[in-house]
Design a protein around this motif. Structure first.
Motif, mmCIF file in Angstrom:
data_model
loop_
_atom_site.group_PDB
_atom_site.id
_atom_site.type_symbol
_atom_site.label_atom_id
_atom_site.label_comp_id
_atom_site.label_asym_id
_atom_site.label_seq_id
_atom_site.Cartn_x
_atom_site.Cartn_y
_atom_site.Cartn_z
ATOM 1 N N ALA A 86 0.818 -1.334 -0.065
ATOM 2 C CA ALA A 86 0.030 -0.058 -0.001
ATOM 3 C C ALA A 86 0.966 1.397 0.080
ATOM 4 C CB ALA A 86 -0.827 0.100 1.164
ATOM 5 N N CYS A 130 -4.982 0.235 5.912
ATOM 6 C CA CYS A 130 -4.513 0.857 4.749
ATOM 7 C C CYS A 130 -5.568 1.419 4.060
ATOM 8 C CB CYS A 130 -3.620 -0.011 3.969
ATOM 9 S SG CYS A 130 -1.960 -0.527 4.735
ATOM 10 N N GLN A 131 -6.793 0.732 3.841
ATOM 11 C CA GLN A 131 -7.884 1.207 3.116
ATOM 12 C C GLN A 131 -8.392 2.674 3.714
ATOM 13 O OE1 GLN A 131 -7.381 -0.224 0.090
ATOM 14 N NE2 GLN A 131 -9.766 -0.077 -0.021
#
Length: 107
Positions: A59, A101-102
């Protein structure tokens, strides 16, 4: 078993030091140098089964390729430091760090 645990502790300590060093580069270092340092961390984490750290590095690589830098990268590196420090190596931990991370990506 103690030896394996101690070995993992040493690996996590080395990874943590490397993440700290990358964090110091985040403001002034060129993105390609940060990416190269992250690749070394990824290879070490992957070799030792620290898959949550690998998930975060993927990411973070994407963030760098989008041109993110400075304070934003510090936030990504904080998630990476958490992944390294957790010592977790299972699918549930991978999912949790991927979700973090999202959230960071959206947020």
């Amino acid at each position: 078993m103690g030896y394996i645990g101690q070995g993992q502790d040493m690996i996590r300590a080395e990874l943590a030091q490397r993440v700290f060093a990358i964090d110091a580069l985040a403001d002034a270092g060129p993105a390609h140098r940060i990416a190269a340092e992250l690749e070394a961390v990824r290879a070490l984490a992957q070799a030792h089964g620290l898959s949550p750290a690998v998930t975060v590095i993927h990411a973070l690589d994407s963030a760098l390729s989008r041109g993110e830098h400075g304070a934003i990268v510090h936030g990504w590196l904080a998630i990476l430091a958490d992944a390294v420090g957790s010592g977790a190596c299972d699918a549930q931990s991978d999912a949790l760090f991927a979700a973090a991370c999202q959230v960071r990506l959206g947020g």
